[in-house]
Write a protein that holds these residues in place. Structure first.
Motif, PDB file in Angstrom:
ATOM      1  N   GLY A 169       0.812  -1.206   0.000  1.00 47.42           N
ATOM      2  CA  GLY A 169       0.000   0.000   0.000  1.00 47.42           C
ATOM      3  C   GLY A 169       0.848   1.261   0.000  1.00 47.42           C
ATOM      4  O   GLY A 169       0.565   2.227  -0.734  1.00 47.42           O
ATOM      5  N   ASP A 170       1.902   1.258   0.805  1.00 46.48           N
ATOM      6  CA  ASP A 170       2.797   2.427   0.858  1.00 46.48           C
ATOM      7  C   ASP A 170       3.507   2.645  -0.470  1.00 46.48           C
ATOM      8  O   ASP A 170       3.657   3.780  -0.934  1.00 46.48           O
ATOM      9  N   LEU A 171       3.947   1.532  -1.101  1.00 43.48           N
ATOM     10  CA  LEU A 171       4.588   1.648  -2.404  1.00 43.48           C
ATOM     11  C   LEU A 171       3.606   2.203  -3.431  1.00 43.48           C
ATOM     12  O   LEU A 171       3.953   3.076  -4.230  1.00 43.48           O
ATOM     13  N   GLY A 172       2.379   1.719  -3.390  1.00 42.98           N
ATOM     14  CA  GLY A 172       1.374   2.207  -4.319  1.00 42.98           C
ATOM     15  C   GLY A 172       1.101   3.688  -4.165  1.00 42.98           C
ATOM     16  O   GLY A 172       0.916   4.414  -5.148  1.00 42.98           O
ATOM     17  N   ARG A 173       1.109   4.152  -2.934  1.00 42.32           N
ATOM     18  CA  ARG A 173       0.902   5.585  -2.685  1.00 42.32           C
ATOM     19  C   ARG A 173       2.064   6.388  -3.273  1.00 42.32           C
ATOM     20  O   ARG A 173       1.851   7.447  -3.868  1.00 42.32           O
ATOM     21  N   GLU A 174       3.279   5.871  -3.121  1.00 35.88           N
ATOM     22  CA  GLU A 174       4.446   6.535  -3.715  1.00 35.88           C
ATOM     23  C   GLU A 174       4.348   6.584  -5.238  1.00 35.88           C
ATOM     24  O   GLU A 174       4.794   7.551  -5.871  1.00 35.88           O
ATOM     25  N   LEU A 175       3.750   5.553  -5.824  1.00 38.23           N
ATOM     26  CA  LEU A 175       3.631   5.467  -7.272  1.00 38.23           C
ATOM     27  C   LEU A 175       2.423   6.239  -7.807  1.00 38.23           C
ATOM     28  O   LEU A 175       2.218   6.311  -9.021  1.00 38.23           O
ATOM     29  N   GLY A 176       1.633   6.782  -6.905  1.00 32.77           N
ATOM     30  CA  GLY A 176       0.480   7.573  -7.319  1.00 32.77           C
ATOM     31  C   GLY A 176      -0.749   6.766  -7.691  1.00 32.77           C
ATOM     32  O   GLY A 176      -1.614   7.241  -8.435  1.00 32.77           O
ATOM     33  N   ILE A 177      -0.870   5.544  -7.168  1.00 31.33           N
ATOM     34  CA  ILE A 177      -2.023   4.703  -7.465  1.00 31.33           C
ATOM     35  C   ILE A 177      -3.290   5.295  -6.846  1.00 31.33           C
ATOM     36  O   ILE A 177      -3.310   5.670  -5.674  1.00 31.33           O
ATOM     37  N   ASP A 178      -4.346   5.354  -7.634  1.00 33.43           N
ATOM     38  CA  ASP A 178      -5.672   5.703  -7.123  1.00 33.43           C
ATOM     39  C   ASP A 178      -6.335   4.406  -6.686  1.00 33.43           C
ATOM     40  O   ASP A 178      -6.843   3.634  -7.514  1.00 33.43           O
ATOM     41  N   PHE A 179      -6.318   4.132  -5.391  1.00 35.88           N
ATOM     42  CA  PHE A 179      -6.792   2.842  -4.905  1.00 35.88           C
ATOM     43  C   PHE A 179      -8.301   2.666  -5.033  1.00 35.88           C
ATOM     44  O   PHE A 179      -8.802   1.544  -4.899  1.00 35.88           O
ATOM     45  N   THR A 180      -9.017   3.726  -5.318  1.00 36.83           N
ATOM     46  CA  THR A 180     -10.452   3.573  -5.553  1.00 36.83           C
ATOM     47  C   THR A 180     -10.722   2.868  -6.881  1.00 36.83           C
ATOM     48  O   THR A 180     -11.855   2.447  -7.140  1.00 36.83           O
ATOM     49  N   THR A 181      -9.706   2.728  -7.712  1.00 39.78           N
ATOM     50  CA  THR A 181      -9.849   2.021  -8.989  1.00 39.78           C
ATOM     51  C   THR A 181      -9.401   0.565  -8.876  1.00 39.78           C
ATOM     52  O   THR A 181      -9.229  -0.114  -9.890  1.00 39.78           O
ATOM     53  N   THR A 182      -9.196   0.081  -7.650  1.00 39.38           N
ATOM     54  CA  THR A 182      -8.845  -1.321  -7.415  1.00 39.38           C
ATOM     55  C   THR A 182      -9.929  -1.972  -6.567  1.00 39.38           C
ATOM     56  O   THR A 182     -10.670  -1.283  -5.869  1.00 39.38           O
ATOM     57  N   TRP A 183      -9.997  -3.281  -6.624  1.00 38.66           N
ATOM     58  CA  TRP A 183     -11.029  -4.001  -5.868  1.00 38.66           C
ATOM     59  C   TRP A 183     -10.394  -5.067  -4.992  1.00 38.66           C
ATOM     60  O   TRP A 183      -9.452  -5.744  -5.398  1.00 38.66           O
ATOM     61  N   THR A 184     -10.947  -5.232  -3.770  1.00 38.60           N
ATOM     62  CA  THR A 184     -10.424  -6.221  -2.833  1.00 38.60           C
ATOM     63  C   THR A 184     -11.506  -7.121  -2.247  1.00 38.60           C
ATOM     64  O   THR A 184     -11.305  -8.318  -2.094  1.00 38.60           O
ATOM     65  N   CYS A 185     -12.653  -6.575  -1.895  1.00 33.54           N
ATOM     66  CA  CYS A 185     -13.683  -7.286  -1.121  1.00 33.54           C
ATOM     67  C   CYS A 185     -14.078  -8.617  -1.747  1.00 33.54           C
ATOM     68  O   CYS A 185     -14.433  -8.685  -2.919  1.00 33.54           O
ATOM     69  N   TYR A 186     -14.043  -9.673  -0.938  1.00 35.44           N
ATOM     70  CA  TYR A 186     -14.373 -11.007  -1.409  1.00 35.44           C
ATOM     71  C   TYR A 186     -15.860 -11.172  -1.741  1.00 35.44           C
ATOM     72  O   TYR A 186     -16.241 -12.071  -2.485  1.00 35.44           O
ATOM     73  N   LYS A 187     -16.707 -10.330  -1.158  1.00 33.09           N
ATOM     74  CA  LYS A 187     -18.144 -10.520  -1.345  1.00 33.09           C
ATOM     75  C   LYS A 187     -18.645  -9.958  -2.670  1.00 33.09           C
ATOM     76  O   LYS A 187     -19.723 -10.327  -3.134  1.00 33.09           O
ATOM     77  N   GLY A 188     -17.882  -9.061  -3.284  1.00 33.72           N
ATOM     78  CA  GLY A 188     -18.200  -8.611  -4.627  1.00 33.72           C
ATOM     79  C   GLY A 188     -19.473  -7.798  -4.758  1.00 33.72           C
ATOM     80  O   GLY A 188     -20.124  -7.825  -5.803  1.00 33.72           O
ATOM     81  N   GLY A 189     -19.835  -7.048  -3.721  1.00 36.37           N
ATOM     82  CA  GLY A 189     -21.025  -6.217  -3.785  1.00 36.37           C
ATOM     83  C   GLY A 189     -20.782  -4.913  -4.519  1.00 36.37           C
ATOM     84  O   GLY A 189     -19.766  -4.726  -5.188  1.00 36.37           O
ATOM     85  N   GLU A 190     -21.714  -3.986  -4.366  1.00 45.14           N
ATOM     86  CA  GLU A 190     -21.587  -2.691  -5.033  1.00 45.14           C
ATOM     87  C   GLU A 190     -20.431  -1.873  -4.449  1.00 45.14           C
ATOM     88  O   GLU A 190     -19.778  -1.117  -5.154  1.00 45.14           O
ATOM     89  N   ILE A 191     -20.232  -1.993  -3.139  1.00 44.37           N
ATOM     90  CA  ILE A 191     -19.091  -1.357  -2.485  1.00 44.37           C
ATOM     91  C   ILE A 191     -18.423  -2.381  -1.576  1.00 44.37           C
ATOM     92  O   ILE A 191     -18.988  -3.443  -1.292  1.00 44.37           O
ATOM     93  N   HIS A 192     -17.229  -2.078  -1.102  1.00 47.79           N
ATOM     94  CA  HIS A 192     -16.516  -2.983  -0.203  1.00 47.79           C
ATOM     95  C   HIS A 192     -17.314  -3.163   1.092  1.00 47.79           C
ATOM     96  O   HIS A 192     -17.791  -2.184   1.677  1.00 47.79           O
ATOM     97  N   CYS A 193     -17.431  -4.415   1.540  1.00 45.14           N
ATOM     98  CA  CYS A 193     -18.257  -4.688   2.728  1.00 45.14           C
ATOM     99  C   CYS A 193     -17.645  -4.108   3.996  1.00 45.14           C
ATOM    100  O   CYS A 193     -18.351  -3.673   4.899  1.00 45.14           O
TER     101      CYS A 193
END
Length: 219
Positions: A169-193
């Motif tokens: 996560g820290d490396l991604g922030r250094e690289l300028g990643i917009d983490f809202t464009t990534t997905w993690t939640c296992y439940k796969g709903g409209e938003i992260h559970c």
């Protein structure tokens, strides 16, 4: 000429890996897998969008047999995804048997076919506790097998093997990643559970308690 094939889910780990590799000037192709997980659709959309924006050649490989034959709460055919941290016994139900072995085998064959010398996977040290095919001993043994099986043409690499998810996560922030464009939640709903093990790890990785996590969680 393609240097590297990245196994690219569209999650935060593989997105940071992709950005890091691109920043090092490598020519990359992305390989994603549709294997019937509950969050596949969300992840694959993120992966496709990233690849379009960065003009990366992207292929999605369908593996319907995993959802049909394998047992895991991560799959659409399985029981409900449990809540709780990865340290809890119930989270073992999210293991998809030999998933990484299957995906890496396909990626290795693809890499050999296009003349790419390496396959990259963003598994990290935090995965080791629960997932057998993320552990160092598996990575080492599988890498040797692939190198031999491709006539010493393809290497499997795990650049984040000694990092935990917060490091990523820290490396991604250094690289300028917009983490809202990534997905993690296992439940796969409209938003992260916000309550499953994957969301728990994401909050840790993106320093939710420090106010750095931009993710919209249900809870």
């Amino acid at each position: 000429m393609t240097d590297s094939v990245v196994v690219f889910s569209g999650g935060m780990d593989s997105t940071v890996l992709m950005a890091d590799i691109l920043g090092k000037g490598k020519n990359v192709q992305a390989l994603s897998f549709d294997y019937g997980s509950r969050h596949n659709d969300r992840e694959l959309l993120c992966a496709a969008t990233f690849c379009q924006e960065h003009k990366i050649e992207h292929r999605i490989v369908k593996l319907p047999f995993i959802n049909e034959l394998f047992s895991s709460s991560l799959l659409k055919s399985g029981k409900d995804v449990p809540d709780g941290s990865y340290m809890e016994e119930n989270m073992k139900s999210t293991v998809v048997p030999f998933r990484n072995g299957i995906m890496l085998s396909i990626a290795a064959g693809f890499a050999e076919s296009i003349g790419a010398g390496e396959v990259l996977l963003a598994s990290h040290s935090g995965d080791h506790f629960i997932y057998p095919d993320c552990r160092p001993e598996f990575n080492e043994a599988f890498s040797r097998a692939v190198f031999m099986g491709t006539g010493e043409q393809v290497s499997i690499r795990f650049p984040f093997a000694n990092m935990d998810k917060r490091d990523i996560g820290d490396l991604g922030r250094e690289l300028g990643i917009d983490f809202t464009t990534t997905w993690t939640c296992y439940k796969g709903g409209e938003i992260h559970c916000g309550t499953c093990g994957a969301c728990d790890e994401r909050k840790y990785a993106l320093r939710y308690d420090e106010g750095f996590d931009p993710t919209n969680y249900a809870i």
